[in-house]
Design an enzyme around this catalytic site. Structure first.
Site, PDB file in Angstrom:
ATOM      1  N   ARG A 166      48.098  -6.300   4.713  1.00 18.50           N
ATOM      2  CA  ARG A 166      48.308  -4.920   5.145  1.00 18.50           C
ATOM      3  C   ARG A 166      49.150  -4.953   6.412  1.00 18.50           C
ATOM      4  O   ARG A 166      48.945  -5.810   7.290  1.00 18.50           O
ATOM      5  CB  ARG A 166      46.975  -4.212   5.442  1.00 18.50           C
ATOM      6  CG  ARG A 166      46.202  -3.766   4.218  1.00 18.50           C
ATOM      7  CD  ARG A 166      46.916  -2.668   3.413  1.00 18.50           C
ATOM      8  NE  ARG A 166      46.178  -2.256   2.225  1.00 18.50           N
ATOM      9  CZ  ARG A 166      46.340  -2.774   1.010  1.00 18.50           C
ATOM     10  NH1 ARG A 166      47.219  -3.733   0.806  1.00 18.50           N
ATOM     11  NH2 ARG A 166      45.632  -2.318  -0.009  1.00 18.50           N
ATOM     12  N   GLU A 191      54.701   1.741   6.615  1.00 17.71           N
ATOM     13  CA  GLU A 191      55.300   1.768   5.274  1.00 17.71           C
ATOM     14  C   GLU A 191      55.090   3.095   4.542  1.00 17.71           C
ATOM     15  O   GLU A 191      55.840   3.405   3.604  1.00 17.71           O
ATOM     16  CB  GLU A 191      54.752   0.614   4.420  1.00 17.71           C
ATOM     17  CG  GLU A 191      53.289   0.772   4.014  1.00 17.71           C
ATOM     18  CD  GLU A 191      52.816  -0.360   3.110  1.00 17.71           C
ATOM     19  OE1 GLU A 191      52.975  -1.533   3.496  1.00 17.71           O
ATOM     20  OE2 GLU A 191      52.268  -0.067   2.029  1.00 17.71           O
ATOM     21  N   HIS A 206      55.921  -3.765  -0.750  1.00 16.82           N
ATOM     22  CA  HIS A 206      54.545  -3.751  -1.271  1.00 16.82           C
ATOM     23  C   HIS A 206      54.528  -3.955  -2.789  1.00 16.82           C
ATOM     24  O   HIS A 206      54.036  -3.104  -3.543  1.00 16.82           O
ATOM     25  CB  HIS A 206      53.845  -2.444  -0.889  1.00 16.82           C
ATOM     26  CG  HIS A 206      52.351  -2.601  -0.765  1.00 16.82           C
ATOM     27  ND1 HIS A 206      51.618  -2.032   0.236  1.00 16.82           N
ATOM     28  CD2 HIS A 206      51.454  -3.275  -1.524  1.00 16.82           C
ATOM     29  CE1 HIS A 206      50.342  -2.340   0.089  1.00 16.82           C
ATOM     30  NE2 HIS A 206      50.220  -3.098  -0.982  1.00 16.82           N
TER      31      HIS A 206
HETATM   32  P1  NAI Z   1      38.711 -10.523  -0.531  1.00 22.27           P
HETATM   33  O1  NAI Z   1      37.721  -9.499  -0.104  1.00 22.27           O
HETATM   34  O2  NAI Z   1      38.403 -11.373  -1.712  1.00 22.27           O
HETATM   35  O3  NAI Z   1      39.026 -11.513   0.689  1.00 22.27           O
HETATM   36  C1  NAI Z   1      39.241 -11.069   2.000  1.00 22.27           C
HETATM   37  C2  NAI Z   1      38.729 -12.146   2.922  1.00 22.27           C
HETATM   38  O4  NAI Z   1      39.044 -11.771   4.262  1.00 22.27           O
HETATM   39  C3  NAI Z   1      37.197 -12.336   2.851  1.00 22.27           C
HETATM   40  O5  NAI Z   1      36.886 -13.692   2.632  1.00 22.27           O
HETATM   41  C4  NAI Z   1      36.725 -11.854   4.205  1.00 22.27           C
HETATM   42  O6  NAI Z   1      35.576 -12.575   4.663  1.00 22.27           O
HETATM   43  C5  NAI Z   1      37.959 -12.167   5.061  1.00 22.27           C
HETATM   44  N1  NAI Z   1      37.929 -11.497   6.358  1.00 22.27           N
HETATM   45  C6  NAI Z   1      37.344 -10.330   6.700  1.00 22.27           C
HETATM   46  N2  NAI Z   1      37.497 -10.118   8.029  1.00 22.27           N
HETATM   47  C7  NAI Z   1      38.202 -11.173   8.517  1.00 22.27           C
HETATM   48  C8  NAI Z   1      38.661 -11.532   9.800  1.00 22.27           C
HETATM   49  N3  NAI Z   1      38.391 -10.775  10.871  1.00 22.27           N
HETATM   50  N4  NAI Z   1      39.365 -12.677   9.945  1.00 22.27           N
HETATM   51  C9  NAI Z   1      39.609 -13.468   8.870  1.00 22.27           C
HETATM   52  N5  NAI Z   1      39.176 -13.190   7.634  1.00 22.27           N
HETATM   53  C10 NAI Z   1      38.491 -12.047   7.449  1.00 22.27           C
HETATM   54  O7  NAI Z   1      40.063  -9.729  -0.731  1.00 22.27           O
HETATM   55  P2  NAI Z   1      41.343 -10.196  -1.559  1.00 22.27           P
HETATM   56  O8  NAI Z   1      41.241  -9.704  -2.957  1.00 22.27           O
HETATM   57  O9  NAI Z   1      41.609 -11.627  -1.314  1.00 22.27           O
HETATM   58  O10 NAI Z   1      42.486  -9.312  -0.852  1.00 22.27           O
HETATM   59  C11 NAI Z   1      42.843  -9.538   0.496  1.00 22.27           C
HETATM   60  C12 NAI Z   1      43.756  -8.420   0.962  1.00 22.27           C
HETATM   61  O11 NAI Z   1      44.987  -8.483   0.274  1.00 22.27           O
HETATM   62  C13 NAI Z   1      43.252  -7.003   0.647  1.00 22.27           C
HETATM   63  O12 NAI Z   1      42.330  -6.549   1.634  1.00 22.27           O
HETATM   64  C14 NAI Z   1      44.502  -6.191   0.647  1.00 22.27           C
HETATM   65  O13 NAI Z   1      44.709  -5.680   1.948  1.00 22.27           O
HETATM   66  C15 NAI Z   1      45.600  -7.215   0.337  1.00 22.27           C
HETATM   67  N6  NAI Z   1      46.260  -6.941  -0.942  1.00 22.27           N
HETATM   68  C16 NAI Z   1      47.615  -6.740  -0.950  1.00 22.27           C
HETATM   69  C17 NAI Z   1      48.287  -6.491  -2.129  1.00 22.27           C
HETATM   70  C18 NAI Z   1      49.765  -6.340  -2.200  1.00 22.27           C
HETATM   71  O14 NAI Z   1      50.295  -5.923  -3.239  1.00 22.27           O
HETATM   72  N7  NAI Z   1      50.509  -6.662  -1.163  1.00 22.27           N
HETATM   73  C19 NAI Z   1      47.544  -6.367  -3.389  1.00 22.27           C
HETATM   74  C20 NAI Z   1      46.131  -6.663  -3.280  1.00 22.27           C
HETATM   75  C21 NAI Z   1      45.530  -6.914  -2.094  1.00 22.27           C
END
Ligand code: NAI
Length: 331
Positions: A234, A263, A295
């Site tokens: 993000r 964005e 994105h």
């Molecule tokens: P997820 O929930 O499986 O993993 C997120 C990880 O971040 C978790 O392990 C969590 O513990 C960790 N986390 C939370 N707070 C943190 C911190 N302060 N410092 C370090 N790590 C922390 O989510 P997933 O599916 O891996 O997605 C991650 C992100 O990717 C989403 O939140 C979304 O913002 C982004 N995304 C972007 C897309 C795109 O098209 N560019 C599409 C899908 C997701």
């Protein structure tokens, strides 16, 4: 169920309608973003379906609630655009798409890294122009380098596994460690150590109050000089002005982003015939060592198909009063 679908592009209409085949929900497609001024277009819709740059704040939720909306379904994993607490106060449930090909985003992050390190977009633009000179196109081997992964959930883990396959040392930072990350060869360290040791840092954590500007001027100064930053998560994770300053000084060696803090006013539309008034993005795209994409990391056949199906299934479950498997829990 009557559902207003905001930010609906051609592919949203086609694929959501296809997923809706048997479910038979009445879909009202709206090309505009959901904002206070467009919320009225959802009048009478019990469900509202949104995307990442729709504005689903307390004020908008108040309007939606008064118009009869009881469910907000976002066609995304991240839900930082939704005031979930305000939704609860208005009796509105919020669902997201918890699981869809995390490979789509992880693979794209690798692509961005290769693109910025090996100057692939620049090289391609040159050869189209009949310029086959290699000056300025030198990159470095990823093999043997150290990769820092901030956020080791579904996407971060897959990214780590791919980079381990390149022969990299993998460091991770996550307040909630994932055992699979260690099994993939990764080691957890504090964020300062990760930044200091990594040749490449890739962001895979959600945007929350705790992670907003996790990459700021201070952390950029603590990073290894000349390192590359990749952000497919993000835009708000990075203080863009600080990143620009670090690029100018050479502290940051390259930046590849699929997301950008401002964005909402730019992405998912063709602005090529207009004057873009956002000077920050214009400055960013002027750097030879920066890649910006709009994105699109999620944008694969597999991921988008799954997003649409999960969204329709959630609306159906809500209509039938069944358990909402992808419900966003209150903060
Ligand atoms: P997820 O929930 O499986 O993993 C997120 C990880 O971040 C978790 O392990 C969590 O513990 C960790 N986390 C939370 N707070 C943190 C911190 N302060 N410092 C370090 N790590 C922390 O989510 P997933 O599916 O891996 O997605 C991650 C992100 O990717 C989403 O939140 C979304 O913002 C982004 N995304 C972007 C897309 C795109 O098209 N560019 C599409 C899908 C997701």
């Amino acid at each position: 169920m009557k559902t207003a679908v905001f930010s609906a592009r051609r592919y949203d209409k086609t694929l959501l309608a296809r997923a809706n085949g048997d479910a038979g929900h009445e879909l009202r497609f709206v090309e505009d973003r959901l904002t206070l001024s467009t919320a009225g277009l959802a009048e009478g819709c019990e469900a509202v379906c949104v995307f990442v740059n729709d504005c689903v704040d307390a004020e908008v939720l108040g309007v939606l609630a008064r118009q009869g909306t009881r469910l907000v379904a976002t066609r995304s994993t991240g839900y930082n655009q939704i005031d979930v607490a305000a939704a609860r106060q208005h009796g509105i449930e919020v669902v997201r798409v918890t699981d869809y090909s995390p490979h789509s985003v992880a693979e794209f992050a690798v692509g961005l890294l290769l693109g910025v390190n090996r100057k692939i977009a620049r090289a391609s633009a040159r050869t189209r122009d009949g310029n086959f000179d290699l000056e300025g196109l030198m990159g470095f081997d990823l093999h043997g380098k150290t990769i820092g992964v901030i956020g080791t959930g579904k996407i971060g883990l897959i990214f780590a596994r791919i980079m381990a396959g390149f022969g990299c040392t993998i460091l991770g930072h996550d307040p909630w460690p994932n055992p699979a990350f260690g099994q993939a060869g990764g080691s957890y360290v504090g964020v300062d150590e990760l930044l200091a040791r990594s040749d490449v840092v890739s962001l895979h954590c959600p945007l929350t109050e705790a992670t907003r500007h996790i990459i700021d001027a201070g952390n950029l100064a603590r990073a290894k000089r000349g390192s590359i930053l990749v952000n497919t998560s993000r835009g708000g994770l990075v203080d863009t002005e600080a990143a620009i300053a670090a690029l100018k000084s050479g502290q940051l060696g390259g930046l590849a982003i699929d997301v950008y803090e401002q964005e909402a006013n730019l992405f998912f539309q063709d602005l090529s015939s207009t004057i873009i008034c956002d000077d920050v993005i214009q400055r960013l795209v002027s750097f030879p060592n920066v890649i910006v994409t709009g994105h699109q990391a999620f944008f694969t056949v597999e991921a988008v198909g799954q997003i649409m199906q999960t969204t329709i299934d959630s609306i159906t479950a809500f209509e039938r009063g069944e358990a909402l498997l992808n419900r966003v829990p209150p903060a």
